[in-house]
Design an enzyme around this catalytic site. Structure first.
Site, mmCIF file in Angstrom:
data_model
loop_
_atom_site.group_PDB
_atom_site.id
_atom_site.type_symbol
_atom_site.label_atom_id
_atom_site.label_comp_id
_atom_site.label_asym_id
_atom_site.label_seq_id
_atom_site.Cartn_x
_atom_site.Cartn_y
_atom_site.Cartn_z
ATOM 1 N N VAL A 120 -9.823 -2.863 1.939
ATOM 2 C CA VAL A 120 -10.816 -3.113 0.891
ATOM 3 C C VAL A 120 -12.001 -3.807 1.543
ATOM 4 O O VAL A 120 -11.846 -4.806 2.239
ATOM 5 C CB VAL A 120 -10.230 -3.978 -0.251
ATOM 6 C CG1 VAL A 120 -11.320 -4.354 -1.245
ATOM 7 C CG2 VAL A 120 -9.110 -3.236 -0.970
ATOM 8 N N ALA B 272 -13.587 -8.426 4.011
ATOM 9 C CA ALA B 272 -12.712 -7.251 3.904
ATOM 10 C C ALA B 272 -11.274 -7.728 4.084
ATOM 11 O O ALA B 272 -11.030 -8.865 4.495
ATOM 12 C CB ALA B 272 -13.047 -6.221 4.972
ATOM 13 N N LYS B 273 -10.359 -6.891 3.766
ATOM 14 C CA LYS B 273 -8.952 -7.166 4.069
ATOM 15 C C LYS B 273 -8.229 -5.837 4.058
ATOM 16 O O LYS B 273 -8.670 -4.892 3.402
ATOM 17 C CB LYS B 273 -8.339 -8.095 3.012
ATOM 18 C CG LYS B 273 -7.200 -8.918 3.530
ATOM 19 C CD LYS B 273 -7.716 -10.111 4.309
ATOM 20 C CE LYS B 273 -6.604 -10.979 4.833
ATOM 21 N NZ LYS B 273 -7.137 -12.234 5.393
ATOM 22 N N GLY B 274 -7.126 -5.780 4.762
ATOM 23 C CA GLY B 274 -6.365 -4.542 4.757
ATOM 24 C C GLY B 274 -4.922 -4.825 5.069
ATOM 25 O O GLY B 274 -4.536 -5.981 5.269
#
Ligand code: NAD
Length: 420
Positions: free
Chosen positions: A61, A106-108
């Site tokens: 994201v 962001a992060k994932g």
């Protein structure tokens, strides 16, 4: 916007609503500030060692690209979903803005259980995840880093996979890499070191002598273990409690940190260290101490236990450890408990990741002393800003911290305007 669901996303949304009210942000601007720019979901098929083909779900994201590329960690954990990833991406945005980094958040991650995977399976999950993300990431688009369940080795596999696609080594595609591949000195320790530095600043601020102060640390991974060692070795604190997902130990007289370190280096977890000094993990946070460091997971300080915390400083090493209800309870106790909010407290990781990216882009590397000195300068500046604003406006440290972050992003969006 219904793809973003679940308790962690609700928490990020509620926190943003509180800040938006506090800053009087018009309703018309709120969704644009809160909701992520992109959410990517991928299937990751992997041939497992037993011959099965298992398909894992992967996510990334990217919250906003207003001020530069997005930046954020990669979490490998069993129950991961897109709501949790989105919340973590949003928190990264406020955190980067607060520290003055030219990034969006962001992060994932991948919904998988790393300890249950063989090394070959973990490598396959890591490489296929990065392969699926190649169309959406890049050193000027989105730069990944480690988070729960990932480490330097996973970053090395990410970097190699991306570099094979490009045809040359692209070290700046990820941070938190091994130093031998263009990682920076001091990144592995940066988050815990930052936690300990800020605890020191908080001690000075409230007049608490650091030497001999008692600290309890929840989580004994990257952030928790380095926080504990640094509090003990650099500040002279006594570590009275530590825990991970396998065991919790508490001794008011102090735990033998060196022996614990050796045990974890050998076995990977705290379980089996001792039959003595064990404590119910749920009770550990409520034990009397000077410094409490939740450094494991979200939503562990709740409305139920917040009134019973017996610490002077709550240093949020984890992301999102305190629920908005607990914040209200802690707000009633502002003079008693000094909260170092997560977006400041654990920002040492992304600050040194930024240093790593800058060094990789310039192909010019700094000494560890330079990294640490710059880290303390950025953290110290943010600490003063937050404490000054909270005191002047009579708000909590979290409100002050988030308000600074949200204001910077809002200003960037207003200046750039709304395309087309
Ligand atoms: P990690 O995977 O290295 O360690 C996580 C630790 O938490 C492990 O010791 C695990 O056993 C423990 N844990 C898991 N469930 C637990 C439970 N129920 N009770 C007690 N302990 C439990 O992860 P990490 O990188 O140390 O990240 C920890 C937290 O810090 C996460 O919230 C992460 O988002 C945040 N964070 C990490 C970094 C970083 O640089 N690694 C930076 C900023 C924030």
């Amino acid at each position: 916007m219904s793809i973003y669901t679940g308790p962690v996303f609700e928490m990020a949304r509620t926190q943003f609503g509180i800040i938006a009210d506090h800053l009087d942000i018009p309703q018309n601007e709120r969704a644009r500030l809160l909701y992520p720019k992109r959410a990517i979901t991928v299937s990751i098929p992997v041939n497992m060692d037993d011959g099965r083909t298992e398909v894992f779900q992967g996510y990334r994201v990217q919250h906003h690209l207003t001020l530069g590329p997005t930046k954020g960690g990669t979490r490998f954990s069993a129950g991961l979903d897109v709501g949790e990833v989105a919340a973590l991406a949003i928190w990264m945005s406020w955190k980067c803005a607060l520290a003055g980094l030219p990034y969006g958040g962001a992060k994932g991650g991948v919904a998988c259980d790393p300890p249950a995977l063989s090394r070959r399976e973990l490598e396959a999950v890591s490489r296929r995840y990065m392969q699926e993300m190649i169309p959406f990431v890049g050193p000027q688009i989105d730069v990944m880093a480690p988070d729960m369940g990932t480490n330097e080795q996973v970053m090395a596999w990410f970097m190699d996979t991306y570099s094979m696609h490009e045809g040359h080594a692209v070290s700046e595609i990820v941070t938190g890499k091994p130093v031998a591949l263009g990682g920076t000195l001091g990144r592995r320790e940066a988050t815990g070191r930052g936690v300990a530095y800020l605890v020191g600043r908080a001690c000075e601020t409230i007049g608490l002598p650091a030497v001999g102060a008692r600290a309890i640390v929840q989580g004994f991974g990257n952030v928790g273990s380095v926080s504990a060692y640094t509090l003990a070795r650099c500040h002279g604190m006594v570590i009275t409690g530590v825990s991970d997902h396998t065991a919790a130990y508490h001794d008011p007289a102090g735990l033998p940190l060196d022996a614990i370190e050796r045990h974890v280096a050998e076995h990977g977890v705290l379980a089996g260290f001792s039959n003595q000094a064990t404590i119910d993990p749920g009770d550990m946070l409520e034990q009397p101490c000077d410094v409490l460091v939740p450094a494991a997971m979200e939503r562990v300080v709740t409305a139920a236990n917040a009134p019973r915390l017996r610490c002077r400083i709550l240093a949020e090493g984890a992301n999102g450890p305190t629920t908005p209800d607990a914040d209200e309870a802690l707000d009633q106790r502002r003079g008693e408990v000094f909260v170092i909010p997560d977006i400041l407290c654990n920002s040492g990781g992304v600050i040194v990741s930024y240093f790593e990216w800058v060094q990789d882009l310039q192909r010019l590397f700094w000494t560890e002393a330079e990294v640490n000195e710059r880290l303390e300068r950025v953290l110290g500046g943010a600490f003063v800003q937050i404490h000054t604003r909270a005191t002047a406006r009579n708000v909590s440290h979290r409100t002050a911290a988030m308000a600074i972050g949200v204001e910077k992003i809002r200003a960037g969006k207003r200046l750039r305007g709304l395309f087309p």
